[in-house]
Design a protein around this motif. Sequence first.
Motif, mmCIF file in Angstrom:
data_model
loop_
_atom_site.group_PDB
_atom_site.id
_atom_site.type_symbol
_atom_site.label_atom_id
_atom_site.label_comp_id
_atom_site.label_asym_id
_atom_site.label_seq_id
_atom_site.Cartn_x
_atom_site.Cartn_y
_atom_site.Cartn_z
ATOM 1 N N PHE A 197 39.499 46.850 39.695
ATOM 2 C CA PHE A 197 38.347 46.745 38.800
ATOM 3 C C PHE A 197 38.440 47.834 37.733
ATOM 4 N N SER A 198 37.971 47.517 36.541
ATOM 5 C CA SER A 198 37.969 48.485 35.450
ATOM 6 C C SER A 198 36.537 48.913 35.133
ATOM 7 N N PHE A 199 36.406 50.093 34.582
ATOM 8 C CA PHE A 199 35.102 50.684 34.289
ATOM 9 C C PHE A 199 34.403 49.949 33.142
ATOM 10 N N VAL A 200 33.074 49.763 33.297
ATOM 11 C CA VAL A 200 32.248 49.175 32.245
ATOM 12 C C VAL A 200 31.239 50.190 31.725
ATOM 13 N N SER A 201 30.414 50.734 32.622
ATOM 14 C CA SER A 201 29.372 51.644 32.166
ATOM 15 C C SER A 201 28.838 52.466 33.331
ATOM 16 N N ARG A 202 28.176 53.561 32.974
ATOM 17 C CA ARG A 202 27.499 54.397 33.975
ATOM 18 C C ARG A 202 26.188 54.881 33.396
ATOM 19 N N THR A 203 25.123 54.781 34.182
ATOM 20 C CA THR A 203 23.823 55.348 33.850
ATOM 21 C C THR A 203 23.469 56.320 34.951
ATOM 22 N N ARG A 204 23.483 57.597 34.640
ATOM 23 C CA ARG A 204 23.280 58.618 35.665
ATOM 24 C C ARG A 204 21.970 58.390 36.414
ATOM 25 N N GLY A 205 22.061 58.473 37.730
ATOM 26 C CA GLY A 205 20.888 58.297 38.570
ATOM 27 C C GLY A 205 20.493 56.861 38.793
ATOM 28 N N VAL A 206 21.196 55.921 38.141
ATOM 29 C CA VAL A 206 20.797 54.510 38.219
ATOM 30 C C VAL A 206 21.931 53.623 38.727
ATOM 31 N N GLU A 207 23.061 53.565 37.990
ATOM 32 C CA GLU A 207 24.091 52.618 38.369
ATOM 33 C C GLU A 207 25.453 52.983 37.786
ATOM 34 N N TYR A 208 26.472 52.359 38.372
ATOM 35 C CA TYR A 208 27.862 52.476 37.926
ATOM 36 C C TYR A 208 28.416 51.064 37.971
ATOM 37 N N VAL A 209 28.910 50.547 36.836
ATOM 38 C CA VAL A 209 29.295 49.141 36.728
ATOM 39 C C VAL A 209 30.794 49.021 36.473
ATOM 40 N N VAL A 210 31.453 48.115 37.201
ATOM 41 C CA VAL A 210 32.873 47.834 37.004
ATOM 42 C C VAL A 210 33.065 46.323 36.949
ATOM 43 N N GLU A 211 34.193 45.896 36.382
ATOM 44 C CA GLU A 211 34.482 44.471 36.321
ATOM 45 C C GLU A 211 35.933 44.205 36.703
ATOM 46 N N ARG A 212 36.196 42.973 37.069
ATOM 47 C CA ARG A 212 37.521 42.560 37.526
ATOM 48 C C ARG A 212 38.592 42.856 36.476
ATOM 49 N N TYR A 213 39.726 43.404 36.961
ATOM 50 C CA TYR A 213 40.895 43.622 36.111
ATOM 51 C C TYR A 213 41.854 42.462 36.363
ATOM 52 N N ASP A 214 41.915 41.538 35.436
ATOM 53 C CA ASP A 214 42.656 40.296 35.641
ATOM 54 C C ASP A 214 44.152 40.508 35.811
ATOM 55 N N ASP A 215 44.683 41.610 35.289
ATOM 56 C CA ASP A 215 46.125 41.872 35.370
ATOM 57 C C ASP A 215 46.478 42.817 36.513
ATOM 58 N N TYR A 216 45.608 42.924 37.486
ATOM 59 C CA TYR A 216 45.882 43.834 38.601
ATOM 60 C C TYR A 216 47.152 43.409 39.331
ATOM 61 N N TRP A 217 48.032 44.367 39.591
ATOM 62 C CA TRP A 217 49.330 44.065 40.193
ATOM 63 C C TRP A 217 49.201 43.418 41.574
ATOM 64 N N GLY A 218 48.108 43.672 42.264
ATOM 65 C CA GLY A 218 47.900 43.094 43.587
ATOM 66 C C GLY A 218 47.185 41.758 43.568
ATOM 67 N N GLY A 219 46.921 41.230 42.376
ATOM 68 C CA GLY A 219 46.194 39.973 42.238
ATOM 69 C C GLY A 219 44.745 40.230 41.875
ATOM 70 N N ALA A 220 44.218 39.476 40.934
ATOM 71 C CA ALA A 220 42.847 39.682 40.472
ATOM 72 C C ALA A 220 41.848 39.403 41.593
ATOM 73 N N PRO A 221 40.832 40.232 41.751
ATOM 74 C CA PRO A 221 39.813 39.993 42.778
ATOM 75 C C PRO A 221 39.000 38.742 42.482
ATOM 76 N N GLU A 222 38.336 38.241 43.501
ATOM 77 C CA GLU A 222 37.446 37.099 43.311
ATOM 78 C C GLU A 222 36.127 37.526 42.680
ATOM 79 N N VAL A 223 35.636 38.697 43.051
ATOM 80 C CA VAL A 223 34.401 39.220 42.466
ATOM 81 C C VAL A 223 34.665 39.628 41.024
ATOM 82 N N GLU A 224 33.775 39.199 40.116
ATOM 83 C CA GLU A 224 33.983 39.487 38.692
ATOM 84 C C GLU A 224 33.377 40.826 38.275
ATOM 85 N N ARG A 225 32.214 41.171 38.808
ATOM 86 C CA ARG A 225 31.528 42.393 38.397
ATOM 87 C C ARG A 225 30.790 43.006 39.578
ATOM 88 N N ILE A 226 30.807 44.331 39.648
ATOM 89 C CA ILE A 226 30.093 45.062 40.696
ATOM 90 C C ILE A 226 29.188 46.091 40.040
#
Length: 509
Positions: A197-226
């Motif tokens: 997963f690659s970094f999207v955004s961070r809001t201190r005290g609230v959340e940290y958001v990442v999204e699927r990295y489609d070119d991941y060497w181990g195969g792209a995850p099924e989950v798109e965003r966390i």
Amino acid sequence: MRTTRATLAGLAVGAALALTACGTTTTSSANSSASGASIVVAQVTEPDTIPDPVVDGSLAGYNYYYNVFDRLVMLDADGALQPQLATGWESNEDFTRWTFTVRDDVTFHDGSALTAADVAFTYQQILESPESQLLEYMQVLESVSASEDGSAVVFDLNAPFSPWPSITTAVSIVPQAVYEDLGSEAFAESPVGSGPFSFVSRTRGVEYVVERYDDYWGGAPEVERITFQTVADEDARLNGVLSGSIDVALVSPSQVAGVEGDSAIDLESLISNGVTFLGVNTQAGALQDPLVRKAIVHAIDRESIVENVLAGSGSATSQIVAESVTGFAPSVGVAEYDPDLARSLLTEAGYAGEPIAFEYATDGRIPLSTEVAQAIQGFLQDVGINVTMTGMDQASLSGRIYGTMDMKGLFLNTWAPSTMDGDMPATNMFAGGANDYTKSAETATLVATQRTVSGEERVAVFAELAALNIDQGLLIPLYSPQTVYAIDPALGWTPRVDGLYAFADTSVE
């Protein structure tokens, strides 16, 4: 999946409202997908420092880093070592040089190739960062370099260290060019890794958001965003999963009975990699006498604490190494609960009721800590030990245990090695580390010895250490707690014994 884009939109509104109360950092990704499953994960807390994997070694931070970055070696859900960036590794005969062959098909999220030089740079950067919490892992590292042909990274150690591969599971690899260009603080605000997963955004005290990295060497995850959402309140976490606004959350064992059988959630539990224990300042008052300490060992009914205080959510132990951690010795059983023996030992010691301080946290790292402390007080008083109780907040207790190191007698604490290896707790508690109140040359020698051997030979040394500790009461392990998660039934996620959230292999209905 019940957690939809609409849910995330609602969370975003909540986050926006929170901006008036806290500072924010937001960096948008240009590669955000318009479709795919999005999930929300409730974290109890966020890192105390900036979320830079070179500096931060917190469990909260590792939940981000295990998804955004790769390591030479990874831990699977059961805590076993598995290749990740390294395709293999070997050591010389005395475990002072380790060579790891590095994959040649990995790219960072900015498209640049990951090389052995990036790996060597990451470790060197930790060594050169006085504020890095990972320095405690690097005490044996003398030097690190990429091999001449660039296919491997070589670690030279200042002493034999057989568990070195486990240490590499704690170090997230960063791109040298980006890290040198940005520096620690800026890199934390816009991190670049090679993970699923690659970094999207961070809001201190609230959340940290990442999204699927489609070119991941181990195969792209099924989950798109966390979205890792910070939710300190345990009721809010459970209610979030019940309502569908949260997909994964740590819950208290005391909450389980009220929601068992509810079709809105799945409950998953496992015995953790941590051990809750009674620390002992062996230089304080009556605790200087090994007979008094041994009396305490046998005065406490660990099984009763697990069954009656924790509602069965744990496993009694007399080892500082949890059963799932390398170094656990199956041959060493739980110290016998024998109050008559405890009274006899106290009489032999000439103990005359001198008060023994007992300090504990009323919140924080140990669920039901006050109730556990009160149960221990009851067992000790039953055999005639006079304990004076002092409760405080977790930050104050931790500051005194690890900072000023001025614990007055007994103290309730816990330890869970993120590397899933017994060397770290053994070193810290029995060989001059940050939590060593034992002051025992004998235990320090055993800790040094286990670093020079491997396999069953090493487990045998840990068994000797555990048996010696039971006999002398240098530190009193109590139980490994059970970790319980509430999970959206549509999410195919497996809890990890180390307590980390990793979603590369998670499926979604």
